[in-house]
Design a protein around this motif. Structure first.
Motif, PDB file in Angstrom:
ATOM      1  N   PRO A  46     -40.341  36.123  62.625  1.00  0.00           N
ATOM      2  CA  PRO A  46     -41.280  36.779  61.897  1.00  0.00           C
ATOM      3  C   PRO A  46     -41.305  36.566  60.375  1.00  0.00           C
ATOM      4  O   PRO A  46     -40.240  36.095  59.718  1.00  0.00           O
ATOM      5  N   LEU A  47     -42.447  36.490  59.768  1.00  0.00           N
ATOM      6  CA  LEU A  47     -42.395  36.208  58.277  1.00  0.00           C
ATOM      7  C   LEU A  47     -41.410  37.457  57.581  1.00  0.00           C
ATOM      8  O   LEU A  47     -41.376  38.491  58.200  1.00  0.00           O
ATOM      9  N   SER A  48     -40.643  36.803  56.632  1.00  0.00           N
ATOM     10  CA  SER A  48     -39.559  37.754  55.962  1.00  0.00           C
ATOM     11  C   SER A  48     -39.839  37.664  54.555  1.00  0.00           C
ATOM     12  O   SER A  48     -39.749  36.572  53.988  1.00  0.00           O
ATOM     13  N   LEU A  49     -39.953  38.955  53.687  1.00  0.00           N
ATOM     14  CA  LEU A  49     -40.051  39.080  52.289  1.00  0.00           C
ATOM     15  C   LEU A  49     -38.931  39.648  52.037  1.00  0.00           C
ATOM     16  O   LEU A  49     -38.327  40.596  52.535  1.00  0.00           O
ATOM     17  N   VAL A  50     -38.563  39.667  50.495  1.00  0.00           N
ATOM     18  CA  VAL A  50     -37.445  40.381  49.937  1.00  0.00           C
ATOM     19  C   VAL A  50     -37.955  40.715  48.551  1.00  0.00           C
ATOM     20  O   VAL A  50     -38.700  40.087  47.846  1.00  0.00           O
ATOM     21  N   TYR A  51     -37.558  42.038  47.920  1.00  0.00           N
ATOM     22  CA  TYR A  51     -37.407  42.430  46.615  1.00  0.00           C
ATOM     23  C   TYR A  51     -36.056  42.755  46.406  1.00  0.00           C
ATOM     24  O   TYR A  51     -35.439  43.594  47.253  1.00  0.00           O
ATOM     25  N   THR A  52     -35.229  42.293  45.374  1.00  0.00           N
ATOM     26  CA  THR A  52     -34.019  43.091  45.231  1.00  0.00           C
ATOM     27  C   THR A  52     -34.229  43.292  43.401  1.00  0.00           C
ATOM     28  O   THR A  52     -34.623  42.550  42.617  1.00  0.00           O
ATOM     29  N   GLY A  53     -33.702  44.569  43.307  1.00  0.00           N
ATOM     30  CA  GLY A  53     -33.780  45.259  42.132  1.00  0.00           C
ATOM     31  C   GLY A  53     -33.816  46.727  41.897  1.00  0.00           C
ATOM     32  O   GLY A  53     -33.819  47.052  42.902  1.00  0.00           O
ATOM     33  N   ARG A  54     -33.974  47.032  40.915  1.00  0.00           N
ATOM     34  CA  ARG A  54     -34.162  48.555  40.583  1.00  0.00           C
ATOM     35  C   ARG A  54     -35.568  48.975  41.115  1.00  0.00           C
ATOM     36  O   ARG A  54     -36.625  48.173  40.973  1.00  0.00           O
ATOM     37  N   LYS A  62     -49.981  43.570  56.484  1.00  0.00           N
ATOM     38  CA  LYS A  62     -49.884  43.979  57.756  1.00  0.00           C
ATOM     39  C   LYS A  62     -51.245  43.683  58.547  1.00  0.00           C
ATOM     40  O   LYS A  62     -51.107  43.656  59.695  1.00  0.00           O
ATOM     41  N   LYS A  63     -52.367  43.504  57.706  1.00  0.00           N
ATOM     42  CA  LYS A  63     -53.590  43.495  58.374  1.00  0.00           C
ATOM     43  C   LYS A  63     -53.949  41.839  59.057  1.00  0.00           C
ATOM     44  O   LYS A  63     -54.416  41.511  59.622  1.00  0.00           O
ATOM     45  N   LEU A  64     -53.037  41.031  58.196  1.00  0.00           N
ATOM     46  CA  LEU A  64     -53.123  39.701  58.291  1.00  0.00           C
ATOM     47  C   LEU A  64     -51.938  39.133  59.267  1.00  0.00           C
ATOM     48  O   LEU A  64     -52.174  38.300  60.102  1.00  0.00           O
ATOM     49  N   ILE A  65     -50.694  39.631  59.247  1.00  0.00           N
ATOM     50  CA  ILE A  65     -49.424  39.144  59.799  1.00  0.00           C
ATOM     51  C   ILE A  65     -48.782  40.600  60.283  1.00  0.00           C
ATOM     52  O   ILE A  65     -47.689  41.164  59.806  1.00  0.00           O
ATOM     53  N   PRO A  66     -49.129  41.236  61.390  1.00  0.00           N
ATOM     54  CA  PRO A  66     -48.800  42.516  61.763  1.00  0.00           C
ATOM     55  C   PRO A  66     -47.136  42.617  61.983  1.00  0.00           C
ATOM     56  O   PRO A  66     -46.835  43.797  61.678  1.00  0.00           O
ATOM     57  N   ASP A  67     -46.630  41.760  62.433  1.00  0.00           N
ATOM     58  CA  ASP A  67     -45.137  41.776  62.462  1.00  0.00           C
ATOM     59  C   ASP A  67     -44.317  41.508  61.309  1.00  0.00           C
ATOM     60  O   ASP A  67     -42.933  41.102  61.660  1.00  0.00           O
ATOM     61  N   PHE A  68     -44.806  41.179  60.202  1.00  0.00           N
ATOM     62  CA  PHE A  68     -43.699  40.913  59.088  1.00  0.00           C
ATOM     63  C   PHE A  68     -42.798  41.694  58.761  1.00  0.00           C
ATOM     64  O   PHE A  68     -42.606  42.765  59.033  1.00  0.00           O
ATOM     65  N   SER A  84     -32.441  34.066  55.706  1.00  0.00           N
ATOM     66  CA  SER A  84     -33.590  34.071  56.557  1.00  0.00           C
ATOM     67  C   SER A  84     -34.809  34.827  56.096  1.00  0.00           C
ATOM     68  O   SER A  84     -35.816  35.053  56.810  1.00  0.00           O
ATOM     69  N   VAL A  85     -34.743  34.828  54.715  1.00  0.00           N
ATOM     70  CA  VAL A  85     -35.909  35.251  53.939  1.00  0.00           C
ATOM     71  C   VAL A  85     -37.065  33.928  53.613  1.00  0.00           C
ATOM     72  O   VAL A  85     -36.509  32.920  53.188  1.00  0.00           O
ATOM     73  N   HIS A  86     -38.291  34.442  53.458  1.00  0.00           N
ATOM     74  CA  HIS A  86     -39.267  33.150  53.204  1.00  0.00           C
ATOM     75  C   HIS A  86     -39.560  33.282  51.795  1.00  0.00           C
ATOM     76  O   HIS A  86     -39.929  32.307  51.120  1.00  0.00           O
ATOM     77  N   PHE A  87     -39.905  34.514  51.102  1.00  0.00           N
ATOM     78  CA  PHE A  87     -40.530  34.772  49.911  1.00  0.00           C
ATOM     79  C   PHE A  87     -39.566  35.887  49.154  1.00  0.00           C
ATOM     80  O   PHE A  87     -39.188  36.939  49.915  1.00  0.00           O
ATOM     81  N   LYS A  98     -52.635  34.857  50.103  1.00  0.00           N
ATOM     82  CA  LYS A  98     -51.767  33.898  49.484  1.00  0.00           C
ATOM     83  C   LYS A  98     -50.591  33.362  50.548  1.00  0.00           C
ATOM     84  O   LYS A  98     -50.269  32.153  50.668  1.00  0.00           O
ATOM     85  N   VAL A  99     -49.853  34.506  50.872  1.00  0.00           N
ATOM     86  CA  VAL A  99     -48.858  34.091  51.514  1.00  0.00           C
ATOM     87  C   VAL A  99     -49.020  33.635  52.834  1.00  0.00           C
ATOM     88  O   VAL A  99     -48.484  32.594  53.346  1.00  0.00           O
ATOM     89  N   LYS A 100     -50.034  34.232  53.470  1.00  0.00           N
ATOM     90  CA  LYS A 100     -50.531  33.520  54.858  1.00  0.00           C
ATOM     91  C   LYS A 100     -50.998  32.187  54.811  1.00  0.00           C
ATOM     92  O   LYS A 100     -50.624  31.386  55.717  1.00  0.00           O
TER      93      LYS A 100
END
Length: 199
Positions: free
Chosen positions: A24-32, A50-56, A100-103, A158-160
């Motif tokens: 699956p596509l994997s995103l991350v945010y690290t911070g407060r 989720k509308k474009l890539i339901p299993d992200f 394992s993260v893409h963005f 853009k991500v897709k």
């Protein structure tokens, strides 16, 4: 004269990017998770994605005053199968997560060279940020990530679009990793030494 010396990234964050599967596509945010980081906008992006890539998958690492409200909003938007809140994570474990993260995505509207973004870049993770974020020095459009308008649907699209080309993504990831070499602890220390010697 004013000389800016940026934060240095510790060596264990530097991992040359390897090829990754996009499912699956994997995103991350690290911070407060506080108001100045504009975190609810992250969930708006997630809803559109989720509308474009339901299993992200979207990992949110960190804590803050809005942590519980973000959890509640995630449930309300039915994003709990996609978005995972980890709370505060030991920094030594973060590079493993990044493999394992893409963005890395941030919707903050005002940043001053956050170390979390530099650390993600050291793992070759391209950054998606807002044009108004103040991150233009490190998020170089189409080279180390993408600067987007504050439009959740456009960001999701853009991500897709990027993921439609594994070659384009690999180049972007490698460029990000190479650019992060400018922010090693060693280089930061050298700049500090030069500054004191100059004075």
């Amino acid at each position: 004269n004013t000389k800016v010396i940026h934060n240095g990234v510790e060596d264990f964050f530097f991992n040359k990017p390897q090829s990754k599967e996009f499912t699956p596509l994997s995103l991350v945010y690290t911070g407060r998770i506080d108001r100045e980081k504009n975190p609810f906008e992250l969930l708006k992006v997630a809803r559109e994605l989720k509308k474009l890539i339901p299993d992200f998958k979207f990992w949110i690492l960190g804590s803050g005053l809005l942590f519980q409200k973000m959890l509640d909003r995630t449930l309300k938007l039915k994003l709990d199968n996609n978005v995972t809140f980890t709370g505060v994570v030991d920094r030594k474990l973060i590079p493993e997560i990044y493999k394992s993260v893409h963005f890395f995505i941030t919707t903050s509207t005002s940043e001053v060279m956050p170390i979390s973004i530099l650390e993600a870049m050291a793992s070759g993770i391209p950054i998606i940020a807002l044009k108004t974020s103040g991150l233009e020095e490190i998020v170089i459009d189409n080279k180390t990530g993408y600067l987007c308008g504050n439009n959740p649907r456009k960001i999701a699209e853009k991500v897709k679009a990027i993921l439609s080309s594994s070659k384009e993504y690999s180049i972007l990831s490698l460029n990000t990793y190479k650019y992060a070499q400018n922010f090693t602890v060693k280089k930061t220390a050298e700049k500090l030494c030069d500054l004191y010697q100059f004075n």
